[in-house]
Design a protein around this motif. Structure first.
Motif, PDB file in Angstrom:
ATOM      1  N   CYS A 111       0.836  -1.211   0.000  1.00 63.15           N
ATOM      2  CA  CYS A 111       0.000   0.000   0.000  1.00 63.15           C
ATOM      3  C   CYS A 111       0.864   1.253   0.000  1.00 63.15           C
ATOM      4  N   GLU A 112       1.996   1.217   0.696  1.00 63.71           N
ATOM      5  CA  GLU A 112       2.868   2.395   0.742  1.00 63.71           C
ATOM      6  C   GLU A 112       3.540   2.629  -0.608  1.00 63.71           C
ATOM      7  N   ALA A 113       3.830   1.546  -1.331  1.00 69.22           N
ATOM      8  CA  ALA A 113       4.390   1.711  -2.679  1.00 69.22           C
ATOM      9  C   ALA A 113       3.381   2.360  -3.613  1.00 69.22           C
ATOM     10  N   GLY A 114       2.070   2.135  -3.342  1.00 67.27           N
ATOM     11  CA  GLY A 114       1.025   2.724  -4.166  1.00 67.27           C
ATOM     12  C   GLY A 114       0.516   4.059  -3.663  1.00 67.27           C
ATOM     13  N   CYS A 115       1.058   4.566  -2.567  1.00 66.38           N
ATOM     14  CA  CYS A 115       0.657   5.872  -2.034  1.00 66.38           C
ATOM     15  C   CYS A 115       0.971   6.964  -3.055  1.00 66.38           C
ATOM     16  N   VAL A 116       0.009   7.814  -3.342  1.00 68.33           N
ATOM     17  CA  VAL A 116       0.223   8.885  -4.329  1.00 68.33           C
ATOM     18  C   VAL A 116       1.343   9.822  -3.885  1.00 68.33           C
ATOM     19  N   LEU A 117       1.471  10.032  -2.595  1.00 67.88           N
ATOM     20  CA  LEU A 117       2.555  10.876  -2.096  1.00 67.88           C
ATOM     21  C   LEU A 117       3.914  10.312  -2.463  1.00 67.88           C
ATOM     22  N   ALA A 118       3.992   8.958  -2.641  1.00 63.29           N
ATOM     23  CA  ALA A 118       5.265   8.309  -2.937  1.00 63.29           C
ATOM     24  C   ALA A 118       5.768   8.599  -4.351  1.00 63.29           C
ATOM     25  N   ILE A 119       4.983   9.280  -5.150  1.00 60.97           N
ATOM     26  CA  ILE A 119       5.465   9.645  -6.494  1.00 60.97           C
ATOM     27  C   ILE A 119       6.720  10.498  -6.405  1.00 60.97           C
ATOM     28  N   ASN A 120       6.737  11.415  -5.445  1.00 58.87           N
ATOM     29  CA  ASN A 120       7.921  12.287  -5.353  1.00 58.87           C
ATOM     30  C   ASN A 120       8.341  12.578  -3.908  1.00 58.87           C
ATOM     31  N   GLN A 121       7.725  11.886  -2.921  1.00 58.91           N
ATOM     32  CA  GLN A 121       8.080  12.087  -1.517  1.00 58.91           C
ATOM     33  C   GLN A 121       8.015  10.743  -0.802  1.00 58.91           C
ATOM     34  N   PRO A 122       8.548  10.659   0.417  1.00 57.70           N
ATOM     35  CA  PRO A 122       8.355   9.438   1.209  1.00 57.70           C
ATOM     36  C   PRO A 122       6.880   9.198   1.481  1.00 57.70           C
ATOM     37  N   ALA A 123       6.446   7.958   1.347  1.00 57.63           N
ATOM     38  CA  ALA A 123       5.035   7.607   1.481  1.00 57.63           C
ATOM     39  C   ALA A 123       4.537   7.816   2.899  1.00 57.63           C
ATOM     40  N   VAL A 124       3.220   7.861   3.031  1.00 56.58           N
ATOM     41  CA  VAL A 124       2.603   7.861   4.349  1.00 56.58           C
ATOM     42  C   VAL A 124       2.957   6.546   5.048  1.00 56.58           C
ATOM     43  N   THR A 125       3.158   6.596   6.359  1.00 50.79           N
ATOM     44  CA  THR A 125       3.498   5.385   7.120  1.00 50.79           C
ATOM     45  C   THR A 125       2.232   4.564   7.394  1.00 50.79           C
ATOM     46  N   ILE A 126       1.653   4.053   6.322  1.00 47.07           N
ATOM     47  CA  ILE A 126       0.369   3.365   6.404  1.00 47.07           C
ATOM     48  C   ILE A 126       0.457   2.159   7.335  1.00 47.07           C
ATOM     49  N   LYS A 127       1.521   1.389   7.208  1.00 51.37           N
ATOM     50  CA  LYS A 127       1.675   0.182   8.021  1.00 51.37           C
ATOM     51  C   LYS A 127       1.717   0.519   9.507  1.00 51.37           C
ATOM     52  N   ASN A 128       2.428   1.568   9.876  1.00 51.21           N
ATOM     53  CA  ASN A 128       2.501   1.979  11.277  1.00 51.21           C
ATOM     54  C   ASN A 128       1.146   2.463  11.782  1.00 51.21           C
ATOM     55  N   VAL A 129       0.410   3.206  10.953  1.00 50.89           N
ATOM     56  CA  VAL A 129      -0.917   3.680  11.357  1.00 50.89           C
ATOM     57  C   VAL A 129      -1.840   2.488  11.598  1.00 50.89           C
ATOM     58  N   GLU A 130      -1.789   1.516  10.692  1.00 51.54           N
ATOM     59  CA  GLU A 130      -2.605   0.313  10.830  1.00 51.54           C
ATOM     60  C   GLU A 130      -2.307  -0.403  12.150  1.00 51.54           C
ATOM     61  N   CYS A 131      -1.028  -0.558  12.449  1.00 53.04           N
ATOM     62  CA  CYS A 131      -0.632  -1.238  13.677  1.00 53.04           C
ATOM     63  C   CYS A 131      -1.100  -0.468  14.917  1.00 53.04           C
ATOM     64  N   ALA A 132      -0.981   0.852  14.858  1.00 53.13           N
ATOM     65  CA  ALA A 132      -1.408   1.678  15.988  1.00 53.13           C
ATOM     66  C   ALA A 132      -2.904   1.550  16.234  1.00 53.13           C
ATOM     67  N   ILE A 133      -3.689   1.521  15.159  1.00 61.08           N
ATOM     68  CA  ILE A 133      -5.141   1.366  15.313  1.00 61.08           C
ATOM     69  C   ILE A 133      -5.463   0.021  15.938  1.00 61.08           C
ATOM     70  N   ALA A 134      -4.834  -1.028  15.428  1.00 55.17           N
ATOM     71  CA  ALA A 134      -5.115  -2.374  15.921  1.00 55.17           C
ATOM     72  C   ALA A 134      -4.773  -2.500  17.408  1.00 55.17           C
ATOM     73  N   ASP A 135      -3.596  -2.001  17.774  1.00 53.19           N
ATOM     74  CA  ASP A 135      -3.189  -2.111  19.179  1.00 53.19           C
ATOM     75  C   ASP A 135      -4.088  -1.281  20.085  1.00 53.19           C
ATOM     76  N   ARG A 136      -4.441  -0.077  19.630  1.00 53.83           N
ATOM     77  CA  ARG A 136      -5.317   0.788  20.433  1.00 53.83           C
ATOM     78  C   ARG A 136      -6.708   0.155  20.561  1.00 53.83           C
ATOM     79  N   ALA A 137      -7.156  -0.516  19.509  1.00 56.65           N
ATOM     80  CA  ALA A 137      -8.470  -1.159  19.550  1.00 56.65           C
ATOM     81  C   ALA A 137      -8.517  -2.237  20.627  1.00 56.65           C
ATOM     82  N   TRP A 138      -7.454  -3.017  20.743  1.00 58.27           N
ATOM     83  CA  TRP A 138      -7.417  -4.037  21.787  1.00 58.27           C
ATOM     84  C   TRP A 138      -7.345  -3.396  23.173  1.00 58.27           C
TER      85      TRP A 138
END
Length: 495
Positions: A102-129
């Motif tokens: 998903c980070e490779a497909g981030c539109v921001l990754a065209i010319n900048q470092p991508a959004v840290t999608i994986k880290n956000v996902e992990c944070a949501i999951a851990d906070r949910a528990w």
């Protein structure tokens, strides 16, 4: 989006790792506990909420990434958890183990470092528990239909949870003594602590899923008998038939498959063994294979106290930037990546002769030689060109007391007799043949995950499990409201 200028004003920051010398002294996860939450809000704010979010297409689950990024930026964790779990049964697994296409497909990754999608996902999951946003969801009523799921990896567990929640009575059969498949005995604890797996299994038990461990279908219980007992069967045994290396000296003691080595180290962490009988302590270790399994062996050998560890990769060292001609955005590019294990090996200089960190690139194994007792002592290699042809004059040898073959997997293992007893058809590459509805040519028997797709990513396995659940539900009831994120012939985006 919460901050329209977030992607311009906030640099990318990833979950920091613990110091190398600290973390190689234990088997805990490599990240600094509690260090993700303070940074994740601004990181989620970097999401541009694109009109056409290619991260959706890059992820086979179709995760609603811009939506839960915005919710995290606004600190609405319950809603973020709802949106995340709407498409992903196990985000705490994928958030730790997926390489994030998903980070490779981030539109921001065209010319900048991508959004840290994986880290956000992990944070949501851990906070949910932590906040109790993921209670068990047992069905309101039972359908009276029964399903057997063979295999408790991510595909099997996702299929089982979806079918249980749809009201079917589901039993999961696992040949090992514990549940989880490769997540249990293949993935080292420093990548994902098993408490995350146990927590999700308890949720599934509370929902009504039944589990049968130490039961190999085809050996401990007949496959035909199982088929007759249940209304439908899902085969999700994974691709566990490892690839071999047919070179002189392969039969020497100390030349082992990676999946003979890694489970023993995991059993030490589980408390089954005090010391692995295949421990790398004091050994010169060479890992043949440049993929994730090889990196898992690398991190494990370092923690066991190996004298040296070198990893061989037959491909040339990739560049730091995407090759726009060969792998244009938004495909997943082959670039130089520094995993936690490679960072550790580089810092500790486990392989002084390596090209980078612990890896020798463009290296092909020629043969092994051993001592009078028949134990491996050296690995002989040569450099190769881009077509894997040996380059004259580049031969060399490495000391090797333990050689680990991490060359990937071709398909499901036939040793238990499941495939032959049911008469299932195999494709030329060794995977199970199935139709557009995930069904095999045996009525009522379906195939999902790496057993049918071939070796792939955990996020594809979860997507397969969700999709096959919809197919089975439709087979049992005539229709289904379960989501089917992918089809059996879908593949990652490529040129």
């Amino acid at each position: 989006m919460a901050d329209p200028k977030g992607f311009m004003n906030t640099p990318r920051r990833e979950w920091p790792r613990r110091p190398v010398r600290e973390r190689v002294g234990d088997w805990d996860e490599v990240y600094v506990p509690g260090a993700l939450l303070p940074i994740i809000g601004p990181q989620a704010d970097r999401c541009m909420d694109c009109g056409v979010p290619f991260c959706h297409d890059a992820c086979p689950l179709g995760n609603l990434i811009p939506e839960w990024n915005d919710l995290v930026a606004r600190a609405d964790w319950r809603a973020a958890s709802d949106r995340l779990h709407a498409t992903n049964n196990f985000p705490e697994f994928t958030g730790r183990l997926c390489p994030a296409p998903c980070e490779a497909g981030c539109v921001l990754a065209i010319n900048q470092p991508a959004v840290t999608i994986k880290n956000v996902e992990c944070a949501i999951a851990d906070r949910a528990w932590e906040e109790g946003f993921t209670p068990p969801r047992p069905p309101d009523r039972l359908s009276g239909r029964t399903v057997a799921v063979i295999g408790s990896g991510p595909a099997g567990l996702a299929a089982a949870q979806q079918l249980t929640r749809a009201g079917h009575t589901v039993a999961v059969y696992e040949k090992d003594d514990r549940l989880g498949g490769l997540m249990r005995y293949g993935i080292p604890a420093f990548k994902m602590e098993k408490r995350h797996l146990e927590r999700r299994l308890e949720q599934m038990r509370a929902e009504g899923t039944r589990f049968r461990t130490s039961t190999a279908v085809g050996r401990d219980v007949g496959a035909a008998r199982l088929r007759a007992r249940y209304d439908a069967v899902v085969i999700a045994t994974g691709a566990t038939a490892w690839r071999e290396l047919d070179v002189p000296g392969r039969a020497l003691t100390g030349v082992q498959q990676a999946m003979e080595y890694l489970p023993l180290a995991n059993r030490v962490c589980e408390g089954d063994l005090e010391v692995s009988p295949m421990s790398a302590e004091g050994c010169h270790v060479v890992i043949v294979g440049g993929g994730d399994t090889g990196a898992d062996c690398l991190g494990t050998a370092v923690r066991e106290g190996a004298a040296s560890v070198t990893q061989l990769d037959i491909y040339a060292q990739p560049g730091a930037e995407r090759d726009e001609d060969r792998e244009p955005w938004p495909t997943y590019p082959k670039v130089y990546r520094l995993s936690a294990a490679h960072e550790e090996a580089g810092t500790l200089r486990t392989a002084p002769a390596a090209d980078a960190d612990a890896r020798l690139f463009a290296a092909s194994t020629l043969r092994f030689t051993g001592d009078e007792q028949g134990h491996v002592r050296e690995l002989h290699l040569t450099e190769v060109d881009e077509r894997r042809r040996p380059l004259p004059g580049t031969g060399r040898s490495l000391p090797a007391d333990l050689v680990l073959l991490a060359l990937g997997f071709s398909g499901p293992d036939r040793a238990d007799g499941l495939i032959d007893e049911l008469g299932l058809e195999l494709a030329p590459r060794g995977t199970l043949v199935r139709g557009p509805d995930f069904a095999t040519d045996v009525p009522g028997v379906f195939a999902a995950g790496d057993a049918a797709r071939g070796q792939s990513l955990i996020v594809w396995a979860v997507a397969e499990g969700r999709a096959v659940a919809a197919a089975v539900d439709r087979y049992l009831t005539g229709s289904s409201r379960l989501p089917a994120p992918i089809g059996p012939y879908d593949r990652p985006m490529a040129v």
